[in-house]
Design a protein around this motif. Structure first.
Motif, PDB file in Angstrom:
ATOM      1  N   SER A  13       0.880  -1.159   0.053  1.00  0.00           N
ATOM      2  CA  SER A  13       0.063   0.251  -0.058  1.00  0.00           C
ATOM      3  C   SER A  13       0.893   1.268   0.125  1.00  0.00           C
ATOM      4  O   SER A  13       0.679   2.186  -0.825  1.00  0.00           O
ATOM      5  CB  SER A  13      -0.930   0.015   1.253  1.00  0.00           C
ATOM      6  OG  SER A  13      -1.545   1.362   1.490  1.00  0.00           O
ATOM      7  N   VAL A  18      -1.737   3.593  -2.741  1.00  0.00           N
ATOM      8  CA  VAL A  18      -3.139   3.152  -2.926  1.00  0.00           C
ATOM      9  C   VAL A  18      -3.507   2.586  -1.209  1.00  0.00           C
ATOM     10  O   VAL A  18      -2.602   1.817  -0.576  1.00  0.00           O
ATOM     11  CB  VAL A  18      -3.298   2.020  -3.622  1.00  0.00           C
ATOM     12  CG1 VAL A  18      -4.589   1.400  -3.642  1.00  0.00           C
ATOM     13  CG2 VAL A  18      -2.829   2.611  -4.991  1.00  0.00           C
ATOM     14  N   THR A  22      -8.605  -0.181  -0.469  1.00  0.00           N
ATOM     15  CA  THR A  22      -8.684  -0.180  -1.808  1.00  0.00           C
ATOM     16  C   THR A  22      -8.153  -1.388  -2.303  1.00  0.00           C
ATOM     17  O   THR A  22      -8.544  -2.449  -3.009  1.00  0.00           O
ATOM     18  CB  THR A  22      -7.945   0.635  -2.725  1.00  0.00           C
ATOM     19  OG1 THR A  22      -8.650   2.070  -2.350  1.00  0.00           O
ATOM     20  CG2 THR A  22      -8.116   0.474  -4.275  1.00  0.00           C
ATOM     21  N   LEU A  58      -5.510   1.011 -11.928  1.00  0.00           N
ATOM     22  CA  LEU A  58      -5.704   2.328 -12.023  1.00  0.00           C
ATOM     23  C   LEU A  58      -5.749   3.196 -12.922  1.00  0.00           C
ATOM     24  O   LEU A  58      -6.508   4.022 -13.102  1.00  0.00           O
ATOM     25  CB  LEU A  58      -4.582   3.046 -10.802  1.00  0.00           C
ATOM     26  CG  LEU A  58      -4.503   2.289  -9.470  1.00  0.00           C
ATOM     27  CD1 LEU A  58      -3.122   2.794  -8.500  1.00  0.00           C
ATOM     28  CD2 LEU A  58      -5.679   2.363  -8.722  1.00  0.00           C
TER      29      LEU A  58
END
Length: 289
Positions: A13, A18, A22, A58
């Motif tokens: 992460s 992110v 998520t 993404l």
């Protein structure tokens, strides 16, 4: 062969920028699951190679692809949409742009309406009737000297004379200067009274003629920003085809004399005007009371 780096969900992460929430959502949808599960601890680890996969997800998401559409691409073993899919997203994007333009136009119309209503409340055309005033005119070293001058000189003299003020009380200043000055300002203070009295060394009585039309604006707050209100008045005068027809008046409705909070000061700017050309009277033309 170099040993693969295992990244916890927190580390993955952090490096991918992110949120963990998520990542867990993508895992639940089957978009991106941890690559490895430790057989002893059952800890789940991501591999460095999955960073590119996440970036592809993404990127597609930012281009308007839904997570379901992205999952279908991944199931097909590719991160790249087809040309028809790209064209379809382009068309959908163009429709969104048109919808946003329409929304922007509607917001602009709403803003213009609110501004117009606000200006109607803030700025008005008023008739200033003929009045009798008790007047005191002198050179002020600074504008700040007006309040102590009124408290210590003008008001005591008016009370000594015994002249009756009108209700509501209407007092204002006029500056007899061809330009803006910060000191030695030729200033006249006028207070509306009910009748003429004999002049004294301090107070002169006179009748001011009617001003058929004056652009009036209510300025709220400190005097530091009153120049912005003057700019608004001048814009209104120019836009509506008026021209200045005399000295402007500044009425201190709420100020240092009766209000401690500068944010609650109320100052009325009154600028006599005439029309440059014959035009239909504005709806907010009223008599000044």
């Amino acid at each position: 062969m170099p040993k693969k780096i295992r990244l916890t969900i927190g580390e993955f992460s952090k490096f991918c920028r992110v949120t963990i929430k998520t990542l867990r959502h993508y895992d639940k949808l089957g978009l991106l699951a941890p690559k490895e599960v430790d057989e002893w601890t059952h800890y789940r680890y991501y591999h460095v190679s999955q960073m590119q996969q996440l970036n592809a997800i993404l990127r597609l998401k930012n281009l308007g692809f839904s997570l379901e559409e992205i999952r279908e691409l991944l199931d097909e073993g590719t991160h790249t949409p087809t040309i028809p899919q790209i064209e379809e997203k382009k068309k959908a994007t163009e429709q969104q742009i048109e919808a946003l333009k329409a929304k922007r136009a509607e917001l602009q119309r709403l803003g213009d309406t609110i501004m117009h209503i606000s200006n109607m409340e803030r700025i008005s055309i008023q008739r200033l009737p003929a009045i009798i005033v008790a007047s005191h005119r002198r050179m002020l070293k600074r504008r700040e000297d007006l309040i102590p001058l009124f408290n210590n000189v003008i008001n005591p003299e008016i009370q000594r004379i015994g002249c009756v003020r009108t209700l509501p009380i209407y007092g204002f200043t006029m500056e007899h200067e061809p330009e803006y000055k910060t000191e030695d300002i030729d200033t006249e203070y006028c207070l509306q009274v009910e009748a003429m009295y004999d002049d004294t060394d301090i107070i002169k009585f006179k009748q001011l003629p009617e001003v058929p039309k004056a652009v009036c604006l209510k300025h709220t707050g400190t005097y530091d920003t009153i120049n912005e209100s003057f700019a608004e008045v001048m814009h209104y005068i120019e836009t509506n085809g008026y021209k200045i027809a005399g000295l402007y008046r500044i009425q201190f409705e709420e100020g240092q004399h009766n209000q401690k909070d500068p944010d609650k000061y109320i100052t009325i700017i009154q600028v006599p005007v005439t029309k440059n050309v014959l035009q239909t009277p504005l709806l907010n033309e009223t008599d000044y009371q």
